[in-house]
Design a protein around this motif. Structure first.
Motif: not given
Length: 142
Positions: A97-101
């Protein structure tokens, strides 16, 4: 960019959210508070619901439950942030999630465990710190 705070249902959640909020204010970035329900928790909810109502629980409802847990923690911390609910392996889901955001920071807190305890039970915070491509701020919350 955003600051992601990864929380569980422990007393550490408030400290994680507060730290993420301070980082967000310092860098002018929004804060997203993520809570992940594990597959085991999903199965437990599913069993309970099926035995009580005879119906399965839609995955979307489980994600909403996780989001509500994040929203309650945000309210308890008394800051402004966006709640996010996810389903799956906490370490993998939070890092993804952190990567995607495109998160600028990921804030976590670990538990005090012995080396044997970490080996037997794993550590979500440790896995995130080792596997995330996003810079991780790790709190030592007792």
């Amino acid at each position: 960019m955003t600051v992601v705070a990864a929380i569980d249902r422990s007393d550490r959640a408030g400290a994680i959210i507060t730290e993420a909020h301070q980082l967000g204010e310092a860098f002018g970035e929004p804060v997203e508070v993520v809570h992940v329900l594990t597959r085991d928790e999903f199965v437990s909810l599913e069993r309970t619901n099926v035995s009580e109502t005879g119906e399965t629980v839609p995955v979307g409802d489980v994600v909403e439950i996780a989001e509500e847990i994040a929203a309650e923690a945000i309210e308890d911390a008394g800051v402004e942030a966006t709640p996010v609910g996810l389903l799956g392996d906490p370490a993998d889901e939070v890092a993804s999630y952190a990567d995607e955001e495109g998160a600028s920071y990921l804030v976590v807190a670990g538990r005090n465990r012995s080396p044997v305890g970490k080996a037997l039970f794993g550590s979500v915070a440790q896995s995130i710190m080792l596997d995330a491509s996003t810079p991780v701020v790790s709190l030592r919350a007792e």
